[in-house]
Design an enzyme around this catalytic site. Structure first.
Site, PDB file in Angstrom:
ATOM      1  N   LYS A  23       0.819  -1.210   0.000  1.00  0.00           N
ATOM      2  CA  LYS A  23       0.000   0.000   0.000  1.00  0.00           C
ATOM      3  C   LYS A  23       0.854   1.263   0.000  1.00  0.00           C
ATOM      4  O   LYS A  23       1.943   1.315   0.560  1.00  0.00           O
ATOM      5  CB  LYS A  23      -0.947  -0.004   1.208  1.00  0.00           C
ATOM      6  CG  LYS A  23      -2.061  -1.064   1.145  1.00  0.00           C
ATOM      7  CD  LYS A  23      -3.162  -0.699   0.181  1.00  0.00           C
ATOM      8  CE  LYS A  23      -4.209  -1.786   0.014  1.00  0.00           C
ATOM      9  NZ  LYS A  23      -5.100  -1.934   1.163  1.00  0.00           N
ATOM     10  N   ARG A  53      -4.334 -10.446   3.769  1.00  0.00           N
ATOM     11  CA  ARG A  53      -4.519 -10.439   2.307  1.00  0.00           C
ATOM     12  C   ARG A  53      -3.273  -9.836   1.671  1.00  0.00           C
ATOM     13  O   ARG A  53      -2.978  -8.652   1.883  1.00  0.00           O
ATOM     14  CB  ARG A  53      -5.766  -9.632   1.939  1.00  0.00           C
ATOM     15  CG  ARG A  53      -6.095  -9.618   0.451  1.00  0.00           C
ATOM     16  CD  ARG A  53      -7.378  -8.827   0.204  1.00  0.00           C
ATOM     17  NE  ARG A  53      -7.733  -8.817  -1.205  1.00  0.00           N
ATOM     18  CZ  ARG A  53      -7.305  -7.933  -2.108  1.00  0.00           C
ATOM     19  NH1 ARG A  53      -6.472  -6.958  -1.713  1.00  0.00           N
ATOM     20  NH2 ARG A  53      -7.678  -8.010  -3.374  1.00  0.00           N
TER      21      ARG A  53
END
Length: 274
Positions: free
Chosen positions: A217, A252
């Protein structure tokens, strides 16, 4: 699936999209997707998460029929060529897509809108008994990073998740079929993401299994002065280890092997610490 989880689970990301932020276009044909699914299984994935719509900041929505065209054949091929048993989750906000994916062999619904985009997805989960992951997001992917704001991000995200949990329970979904996700990077500023990671125990304290999705991210790139998502594998593994110590049960990730190792070592330490 869900209820009590004995050991942390690694969910491998398989985006069958042309435009996902980190791996868009790499697995958009069936053969490539099957190879990647097989690789993730060998590397230690417990779940394969398949999505046919990019949810990166600024992305446009994808119609249900196009999502189905992308994901259903891949799910069928994985079931036929890779594993009849590994749990497969469908990453979608649309009940029509989720229904087609379940019919093709998926087991779990992973909804980044937590039922807000299409309430029928909650009814579908209740009808089929499929476990559902309810994620927090602020706004739609196209606009979610347009000046998001919170007074108290942990309190507000928890409150929003509790509202969607209540909606799921009212729709008839059994409590043990629900997991939650604080939605790292979805309508959050860098500090918001850091604050959520610093207080993961608050989400674990709800009693629902928690999925953490930090993989590659952008906020970690800002911390590490890195712009290429693929260079954030180590940073992601650090958050996986921290998540284990906070009691997170599912992760995830794009990079299964590295995060499997981080999870296993952190889990061994957590077990030893009592």
């Amino acid at each position: 699936m869900f209820g009590h989880i004995d050991k942390p689970l690694i969910m491998g990301i398989l985006n069958v999209t042309p435009d996902s932020f980190s791996d868009g276009g790499r697995y958009s044909d069936i053969d490539a997707a099957v190879r990647q699914a097989r690789r993730m299984l060998v590397e230690g994935a417990d779940i394969i998460d398949i999505g046919g719509e990019s949810t990166r900041p600024g992305s446009e929505p994808v119609a249900a029929d196009e999502q189905i065209r992308r994901v259903a054949p891949v799910i069928t091929a994985i079931r036929q060529q890779v594993s009849a048993d590994i749990p497969i989750s469908i990453d979608t906000t649309l009940s029509e897509v989720a229904r087609a994916a379940l019919a093709a062999g998926a087991d779990i619904i992973n909804d980044i809108s937590a039922g807000r985009d299409d309430e029928a997805i909650l009814a579908l989960a209740a009808e089929t008994g499929a476990p559902i992951i309810l994620m927090h997001s602020q706004g739609a992917p196209k606009t979610m990073q347009d000046k998001p704001y919170y007074d108290d991000v942990v309190r507000e995200v928890l409150a929003a998740l509790h509202r969607q949990i209540d909606a799921a329970l009212k729709a008839g979904i059994k409590k043990e079929r629900i997991a939650i996700d604080p939605g790292i990077g979805f309508g959050k500023r860098k500090q918001d993401n850091i604050d959520l990671l610093a207080h993961l125990d608050a989400f674990v304290a709800t009693g629902y299994p928690v999925l953490l999705g930090t993989s590659r991210k952008r906020f970690m790139g800002a911390i590490c002065a890195v712009t290429e998502p693929s260079e954030l594998v180590t940073a992601t593994a650090v958050t996986t280890a921290l998540g284990i110590m906070a009691g997170i049960q599912m992760f995830r990730v794009h990079d299964v092997r590295e995060n499997r190792q981080a999870a296993d070592v952190a889990w061994a330490i957590r077990q030893s610490s009592g």
